[in-house]
Motif scaffolding. Sequence first.
Motif, PDB file in Angstrom:
ATOM      1  N   GLU A  16       0.830  -1.207   0.000  1.00 24.50           N
ATOM      2  CA  GLU A  16       0.000   0.000   0.000  1.00 24.50           C
ATOM      3  C   GLU A  16       0.865   1.256   0.000  1.00 24.50           C
ATOM      4  O   GLU A  16       0.557   2.238  -0.687  1.00 24.50           O
ATOM      5  CB  GLU A  16      -0.917  -0.002   1.223  1.00 24.50           C
ATOM      6  N   ALA A  17       1.965   1.215   0.766  1.00 21.75           N
ATOM      7  CA  ALA A  17       2.876   2.365   0.814  1.00 21.75           C
ATOM      8  C   ALA A  17       3.521   2.596  -0.555  1.00 21.75           C
ATOM      9  O   ALA A  17       3.674   3.738  -1.002  1.00 21.75           O
ATOM     10  CB  ALA A  17       3.950   2.131   1.875  1.00 21.75           C
ATOM     11  N   ARG A  18       3.905   1.508  -1.240  1.00 22.59           N
ATOM     12  CA  ARG A  18       4.473   1.628  -2.592  1.00 22.59           C
ATOM     13  C   ARG A  18       3.464   2.264  -3.551  1.00 22.59           C
ATOM     14  O   ARG A  18       3.798   3.152  -4.327  1.00 22.59           O
ATOM     15  CB  ARG A  18       4.848   0.246  -3.119  1.00 22.59           C
ATOM     16  N   ARG A  19       2.226   1.739  -3.473  1.00 24.77           N
ATOM     17  CA  ARG A  19       1.190   2.219  -4.388  1.00 24.77           C
ATOM     18  C   ARG A  19       0.875   3.704  -4.135  1.00 24.77           C
ATOM     19  O   ARG A  19       0.761   4.497  -5.070  1.00 24.77           O
ATOM     20  CB  ARG A  19      -0.074   1.370  -4.200  1.00 24.77           C
ATOM     21  N   LYS A  20       0.773   4.069  -2.857  1.00 25.19           N
ATOM     22  CA  LYS A  20       0.474   5.459  -2.498  1.00 25.19           C
ATOM     23  C   LYS A  20       1.596   6.392  -2.954  1.00 25.19           C
ATOM     24  O   LYS A  20       1.336   7.480  -3.472  1.00 25.19           O
ATOM     25  CB  LYS A  20       0.276   5.578  -0.990  1.00 25.19           C
ATOM     26  N   LYS A  21       2.844   5.935  -2.758  1.00 28.39           N
ATOM     27  CA  LYS A  21       3.996   6.748  -3.174  1.00 28.39           C
ATOM     28  C   LYS A  21       3.964   6.986  -4.682  1.00 28.39           C
ATOM     29  O   LYS A  21       4.167   8.114  -5.151  1.00 28.39           O
ATOM     30  CB  LYS A  21       5.293   6.044  -2.778  1.00 28.39           C
ATOM     31  N   ALA A  22       3.689   5.917  -5.453  1.00 30.65           N
ATOM     32  CA  ALA A  22       3.649   6.044  -6.914  1.00 30.65           C
ATOM     33  C   ALA A  22       2.536   6.990  -7.346  1.00 30.65           C
ATOM     34  O   ALA A  22       2.720   7.820  -8.250  1.00 30.65           O
ATOM     35  CB  ALA A  22       3.453   4.672  -7.553  1.00 30.65           C
ATOM     36  N   CYS A 102       5.834  -2.506  -9.244  1.00 28.08           N
ATOM     37  CA  CYS A 102       5.520  -3.679 -10.066  1.00 28.08           C
ATOM     38  C   CYS A 102       4.577  -3.267 -11.193  1.00 28.08           C
ATOM     39  O   CYS A 102       3.410  -2.936 -10.946  1.00 28.08           O
ATOM     40  CB  CYS A 102       4.866  -4.775  -9.237  1.00 28.08           C
ATOM     41  N   PRO A 103       5.037  -3.279 -12.438  1.00 29.33           N
ATOM     42  CA  PRO A 103       4.192  -2.890 -13.563  1.00 29.33           C
ATOM     43  C   PRO A 103       3.113  -3.928 -13.886  1.00 29.33           C
ATOM     44  O   PRO A 103       2.175  -3.636 -14.632  1.00 29.33           O
ATOM     45  CB  PRO A 103       5.188  -2.757 -14.717  1.00 29.33           C
ATOM     46  N   VAL A 104       3.241  -5.127 -13.330  1.00 30.38           N
ATOM     47  CA  VAL A 104       2.275  -6.194 -13.612  1.00 30.38           C
ATOM     48  C   VAL A 104       0.987  -5.998 -12.820  1.00 30.38           C
ATOM     49  O   VAL A 104      -0.114  -6.004 -13.372  1.00 30.38           O
ATOM     50  CB  VAL A 104       2.878  -7.581 -13.297  1.00 30.38           C
ATOM     51  N   CYS A 105       1.108  -5.822 -11.495  1.00 34.31           N
ATOM     52  CA  CYS A 105      -0.092  -5.704 -10.649  1.00 34.31           C
ATOM     53  C   CYS A 105      -0.359  -4.283 -10.186  1.00 34.31           C
ATOM     54  O   CYS A 105      -1.331  -4.032  -9.472  1.00 34.31           O
ATOM     55  CB  CYS A 105       0.037  -6.619  -9.427  1.00 34.31           C
TER      56      CYS A 105
END
Length: 327
Positions: A16-22, A102-105
């Motif tokens: 979630e932290a990765r996704r939010k950062k992106a 992760c460009p896949v998911c």
Amino acid sequence: MAYKKSVYEKAAQRLEARRKKAEDEQKMRRNAAALKCPELLSVEREMADCAVQAVKAIGLGDDAEKHVLKISEKSLQAQQKRKELLKSAGLPEDYLEAKYTCPVCHDTGFHDGYYCDCYKKLIKQTAVDELGISAQIKKCTFDSFRLDCYPNVVDPVLGISQKEQMKTVYEYCCDWAKDFSRRSTGLIMLGKTGLGKTHLSLAILGVVINKGYSVYYNSVQNIMDRLQKEHFGKTTYNEDSIEGDLYESDLLILDDLGAEFSTQFTVAELYNILNTRMINSKPIIISTNLTVREIEEKYSQRIASRIVGSCMPLQFCGRDIRQILNG
């Protein structure tokens, strides 16, 4: 059992932290691009509107295909317009896209209804991190084990060369880790300090945990300190208590048995750990500087018999590797 619930929760939090950062960085780039080229915002809105219209068009029956084709053409035109505007502003074509780890998911952890490989890897890494020894695990692998540090001289007790004995021990540990299951026979690593017992224990841990099994590793001294705090501090049992790790983990590794300060409490707890795992056929690895006879003298015949009855003995020999490597 699989990994502990806390492992999955922490891995999900990292995702979630990765996704939010992106996505936060995407918003910042979008705002910066809009300042350079305000027309980009209207083009972005047009593309979003096309996506909504495409969904609505699905319910138009026989006319759906015609409407979707029209909307697709309009969307492609808007995308081309966006590329031109970005180029004129001196920005790359993908500047407004979210840069997910992760460009896949897209850092959701799932792809086509299954765990994404990135999430599986993150879960395994989180399980290692929870043990607090990730640096040691990276350092202590089967590949980094130095058989050349063992002398090619005959061991007076074993009757074979120390190098040959350690080659046999090493290969047995490699095969044991490769073939590990929840019903594997345990191991007891016997020998003086500095002969590679901890190294091979951690090498096994790295392989087993990478296969998706839960592992708990700690020194007997640290385990007894934790148990005393939980028992006498009146800590109630929960998933995060050490008892959950000791009794339920797929593999338990007890390091440096015999170095702890022995009391009635520690001897009783050690027996309880060994007996419970033996009854449930759960494998355990023990490393110790003691001989089997010394284990019996220090603890009890009951404890020694349970270790011998559930663990394959591996005798380590040679010179202190750390002195050789640092010498």
